[in-house]
Design a protein around this motif. Structure first.
Motif, PDB file in Angstrom:
ATOM      1  N   PHE A   1      -3.705  -2.973  -9.521  1.00 55.13           N
ATOM      2  CA  PHE A   1      -3.014  -1.683  -9.610  1.00 55.13           C
ATOM      3  C   PHE A   1      -2.998  -0.969  -8.258  1.00 55.13           C
ATOM      4  O   PHE A   1      -2.021  -0.283  -7.935  1.00 55.13           O
ATOM      5  N   ILE A   2      -4.046  -1.113  -7.483  1.00 49.69           N
ATOM      6  CA  ILE A   2      -4.049  -0.550  -6.130  1.00 49.69           C
ATOM      7  C   ILE A   2      -2.937  -1.185  -5.308  1.00 49.69           C
ATOM      8  O   ILE A   2      -2.184  -0.497  -4.609  1.00 49.69           O
ATOM      9  N   GLU A   3      -2.820  -2.501  -5.395  1.00 49.17           N
ATOM     10  CA  GLU A   3      -1.807  -3.229  -4.636  1.00 49.17           C
ATOM     11  C   GLU A   3      -0.407  -2.786  -5.031  1.00 49.17           C
ATOM     12  O   GLU A   3       0.477  -2.608  -4.175  1.00 49.17           O
ATOM     13  N   VAL A   4      -0.180  -2.599  -6.318  1.00 45.58           N
ATOM     14  CA  VAL A   4       1.137  -2.171  -6.793  1.00 45.58           C
ATOM     15  C   VAL A   4       1.484  -0.797  -6.223  1.00 45.58           C
ATOM     16  O   VAL A   4       2.608  -0.565  -5.755  1.00 45.58           O
ATOM     17  N   ALA A   5       0.533   0.125  -6.256  1.00 48.48           N
ATOM     18  CA  ALA A   5       0.783   1.467  -5.727  1.00 48.48           C
ATOM     19  C   ALA A   5       1.027   1.433  -4.219  1.00 48.48           C
ATOM     20  O   ALA A   5       1.932   2.105  -3.709  1.00 48.48           O
TER      21      ALA A   5
ATOM     22  N   GLY B   1       8.150   4.430 -11.338  1.00 49.39           N
ATOM     23  CA  GLY B   1       7.452   4.415 -12.620  1.00 49.39           C
ATOM     24  C   GLY B   1       6.311   3.419 -12.632  1.00 49.39           C
ATOM     25  O   GLY B   1       5.246   3.677 -13.210  1.00 49.39           O
ATOM     26  N   GLU B   2       6.517   2.273 -11.980  1.00 49.14           N
ATOM     27  CA  GLU B   2       5.486   1.237 -11.927  1.00 49.14           C
ATOM     28  C   GLU B   2       4.264   1.707 -11.147  1.00 49.14           C
ATOM     29  O   GLU B   2       3.114   1.513 -11.572  1.00 49.14           O
ATOM     30  N   ALA B   3       4.515   2.356  -9.997  1.00 47.47           N
ATOM     31  CA  ALA B   3       3.404   2.850  -9.183  1.00 47.47           C
ATOM     32  C   ALA B   3       2.675   3.982  -9.900  1.00 47.47           C
ATOM     33  O   ALA B   3       1.435   4.057  -9.872  1.00 47.47           O
ATOM     34  N   LEU B   4       3.418   4.863 -10.531  1.00 54.03           N
ATOM     35  CA  LEU B   4       2.803   5.979 -11.247  1.00 54.03           C
ATOM     36  C   LEU B   4       1.943   5.472 -12.400  1.00 54.03           C
ATOM     37  O   LEU B   4       0.818   5.962 -12.619  1.00 54.03           O
ATOM     38  N   ALA B   5       2.459   4.488 -13.119  1.00 52.10           N
ATOM     39  CA  ALA B   5       1.681   3.903 -14.213  1.00 52.10           C
ATOM     40  C   ALA B   5       0.412   3.243 -13.688  1.00 52.10           C
ATOM     41  O   ALA B   5      -0.647   3.309 -14.333  1.00 52.10           O
ATOM     42  N   SER B   6       0.506   2.618 -12.514  1.00 52.01           N
ATOM     43  CA  SER B   6      -0.670   1.982 -11.917  1.00 52.01           C
ATOM     44  C   SER B   6      -1.735   3.017 -11.573  1.00 52.01           C
ATOM     45  O   SER B   6      -2.928   2.801 -11.805  1.00 52.01           O
ATOM     46  N   LEU B   7      -1.316   4.157 -11.003  1.00 52.51           N
ATOM     47  CA  LEU B   7      -2.267   5.203 -10.639  1.00 52.51           C
ATOM     48  C   LEU B   7      -2.936   5.791 -11.875  1.00 52.51           C
ATOM     49  O   LEU B   7      -4.155   6.027 -11.882  1.00 52.51           O
TER      50      LEU B   7
END
Length: 326
Positions: free
Chosen positions: A27-31, A213-219
């Motif tokens: 999830f860190i990597e995605v953000a 949306g993907e980054a927000l969901a990851s955070l």
């Protein structure tokens, strides 16, 4: 479940927790890939974790246990939460999430070395010293051979190793300065302090445009699930099976981080990655009090787990607050 001496229910909890904590690097990597700065990642994560854990601590009525402990809680928040999480995020700008997950698993090696050097309480048995040596070889293999990308990748790997050192220091400090405190209150307090400390840089480096949306969901997942909810699950496991069995999550989670990185992010998994994983996990296990197999029919005496290693996990997981502790 029989192999590690826990019930099927506890084994399921252990695997679930390992899967959650192992996913934090993903999830860190995605953000980061979406353009969210490391500073903003850490600020959002600790803020969300504090919003989950502080109400929980208040509901349980354990917050009064922090009275008179503001100084130690602040030190712990800096050493075992704010600094390591920032270093991990900075490191993941330069190396893969799977390598980060493996390198963080070296934390018990630093816990052992600190206890041995400063407290005089740690027994320097053959197995523990061998574990330190094996783990160092594994770290060297990953940094020198598997990281790739030249100097920048080595710097990123060193950031992660420094984060693991922070977790080691945190475990050692926790055992000596916050022993006897309520774990839920301690981890809630440290997350709150870390959130306040990291907020200014998080705001300065906030994304210029709203995250995807993907980054927000990851955070959100990092803060609410990988830290807040996972912490509750971890303490349920401690309550049912004890800290020694619960601490096994620190050795299972890196396997999940490698799996996620390879399958979901397309990160490479080489023979050197596998070798480094085995050496670091094996070395950390021995350094934290694991035993070599008995020889000649001798039965090894049962040993209590070393306080520093378990204390680090009781603070909030293999990352020290995710995860325990990125």
């Amino acid at each position: 479940a029989k192999l590690i001496g826990v019930s099927r229910r506890s084994a399921g909890m252990l695997l679930t927790l390992s899967a959650i904590w192992g996913s934090s690097y993903l999830f860190i990597e995605v953000a980061l890939d979406d353009g969210v700065s490391p500073w903003a990642v850490v600020s959002a994560r600790t803020t969300l974790a504090a919003l989950v854990l502080m109400p929980l601590a208040a509901h349980l009525g354990v917050l009064p246990s922090l009275r008179g402990r503001l100084g130690p809680v602040t030190v712990l928040a800096l050493v075992q939460v704010a600094a390591p999480l920032t270093l991990i995020a900075l490191g993941e700008e330069r190396i893969s999430s799977s390598l980060a997950g493996i390198l963080v698993a070296s934390a018990p090696i630093f816990t052992f070395l600190l206890a041995f050097a400063f407290s005089g309480e740690q027994r320097a048995g053959t197995s523990s010293l061998l574990g330190v040596a094996i783990g160092i070889v594994g770290v060297g293999m990953l940094l020198g051979v598997d990281a790739g990308g030249g100097t920048d990748a080595v710097v990123g790997g060193l950031f992660i190793v420094l984060a693991a050192f922070g977790y080691g220091v945190g475990g050692w400090y926790l055992e000596r300065n916050l022993a006897g405190g309520e774990p839920v209150a301690t981890v809630a307090g440290t997350q709150l302090v870390a959130a306040l400390v990291t907020l200014p840089l998080g705001l300065v480096h906030a994304p210029g445009a709203p995250p995807s949306g993907e980054a927000l969901a990851s955070l959100v997942t990092l803060g609410v699930v990988c830290t807040g909810a996972a912490f509750v699950l971890f303490h349920a496991l401690v309550a049912s099976d004890g800290p020694a069995k619960a601490s096994l999550v620190g050795y299972i989670a890196p396997i999940f981080s490698v799996t996620y990185g390879a399958t979901l992010l397309g990160e490479s998994f080489t023979v050197f990655t596998a070798g480094g994983l085995v050496l670091i996990l094996g070395g950390s296990w021995l350094a934290a009090g694991g035993e070599l197999p008995a020889r000649g029919g001798d039965v090894a005496a049962a040993r209590e787990p070393h306080g520093g290693a378990d204390a680090a996990l009781l603070q909030g997981g293999p990352e020290g607050g995710d995860r325990v502790a990125a």
